[in-house]
Enzyme design. Structure first.
Site, PDB file in Angstrom:
ATOM      1  CG  ASP A  85      -0.249   0.029   2.532  1.00  0.00           C
ATOM      2  OD1 ASP A  85       0.697  -0.757   2.721  1.00  0.00           O
ATOM      3  OD2 ASP A  85      -0.650   0.826   3.412  1.00  0.00           O
ATOM      4  CD  GLU A 146       4.321   0.808   7.015  1.00  0.00           C
ATOM      5  OE1 GLU A 146       5.101   1.216   7.893  1.00  0.00           O
ATOM      6  OE2 GLU A 146       3.968   1.519   6.037  1.00  0.00           O
TER       7      GLU A 146
END
Length: 377
Positions: A85, A146
């Site tokens: 991400d 994250e």
């Protein structure tokens, strides 16, 4: 063939990295993240890895686990912990296209941390092609969240890490080609101000602005920062109509400290801000937290010493240190598992429209990762 002689090629690596960078994958767009996971799953499958897609939860994307066959597959091995991400919304390629300028390659998420994941992938590809078998089994776990504190996959990361002897985290390298051997603790908070609505043109004094109260609190929170714990507000949302006194404003804040004790003290200070002032209710609730990964842990330093020796064989220095800006290495390092972070490439500008990598670091960092895969035991 020795790992220092593996035929890493800059052009080939950039061509392989480009599709990953151009597959935009912001955390809050689960479909976009899953497209990135699909792309990576295909690439890992071409290496002969056993690929598993793990469904997402909390409205976020899924994860990818890739295991490489090994005669000692059931013994604790090496885990590569990375995330796919990014903080860049879909469409950022318009302002930050993948491009090469001199020794720099640009693109959304290229430094944090698609290039790091890619050099680990390329390291395995080089070892497999050269017929070099790793001493330990290697597993990749690539996650979707994250950048927002890993709320949906922390348990998955910790469970996978517990099955392994080493954890390698290819987050961006520190300055001067450094790696990370400890990280500060981080806590996130959700802030809500609830006021009283009124017509901003006809009866503005009848309302109680949630936005105004939130603005006061933002200044108060920023002023709380000190050497022991820092505080910042990074997201604010309030109001829907300019001709209305807003009755609701929300925000997100973050605090960071070098010790768990200082972080807990900071959390207490934040929670104490809840209450009613100026007829506006203000509420602070605690979000996800990353524990301190204490620097100097013996298991981490033993791993670092091995990495530094391998770097020396490549003719490069490998300084180390503790760092802010938490990673999923916080979790595994705090568990007491030998963890080394910052193993990705060199670069700068991550989380901005100037995000780039230093191209010449692709090969030396790729070779270092290959050395760790091949020689850790």
């Amino acid at each position: 063939m020795d790992f220092t002689e593996l035929p890493f090629d800059t052009h080939t690596m950039l061509q392989g990295l480009k599709p990953w960078v151009e597959c935009e994958s912001p955390t809050y767009d689960a479909d976009a993240v899953n497209r990135m996971m699909d792309l990576a799953a295909h690439d890992f499958a071409t290496l002969g890895a056993t690929v598993e897609r793990i469904p997402g939860r909390m409205g976020l994307g899924g994860s990818l686990r890739a295991r490489f066959g090994h005669p000692r597959a059931n013994m604790p091995g090496i885990l590569v912990s990375g995330h796919f991400d990014t903080v860049h919304p879909v469409g950022t390629l318009g302002a930050l296209p993948f491009r090469i300028e001199g020794n720099r390659a640009y693109g959304p998420g290229i430094l944090d941390m698609k290039s790091g994941n890619f050099i680990a992938f390329e390291a395995m590809r080089q070892l497999i092609r050269a017929g070099i078998e790793t001493k330990l089994p290697v597993t990749f776990l690539l996650t979707p969240d994250e950048e927002i504190g890993t709320p949906s996959t922390r348990e998955l990361i910790e469970m996978e890490a517990a099955r392994n002897r080493y954890v390698l985290v290819p987050e961006p390298a520190r300055e001067n080609n450094g790696v990370v051997t400890g990280r500060y603790a981080i806590a996130r908070y959700n802030l809500v101000a609830r006021g009283k609505p009124s017509h901003a043109g006809v009866s503005p004094k009848a309302g109680r602005s949630a936005i105004r109260e939130m603005a006061r609190k933002v200044l108060e929170i920023d002023a709380m920062s000190g050497e022991d714990c820092t505080f910042s507000v990074g997201v604010i949302q309030g109001g829907q109509w300019v001709n209305c006194v807003s009755s609701l404003c929300t925000a997100q804040a973050l605090s960071m400290a070098k010790t768990d004790e200082d972080l807990e003290a900071g959390i207490a200070r934040m929670l104490a801000l809840s209450g009613v002032e100026n007829e506006v209710e203000f509420t602070v609730s605690r979000g996800v937290t990353r524990p301190v990964w204490k620097p100097g842990r013996p298991e981490t330093m033993a791993l670092y010493d091995k990495a530094a020796t391998l770097a020396g064989r490549l003719g490069v220095a490998l300084p180390h240190g503790s760092s802010g800006g938490g990673s999923d290495g916080n979790f595994t390092g705090a568990m007491g598992i030998a963890t080394l972070c910052g193993l990705g490439v060199r670069g700068a500008g991550y989380h901005t429209l100037e995000e780039h990598i230093e191209i010449d670091s692709l090969i030396d960092r790729g070779r270092l990762m290959a050395g760790l895969f091949a020689l850790l035991d």
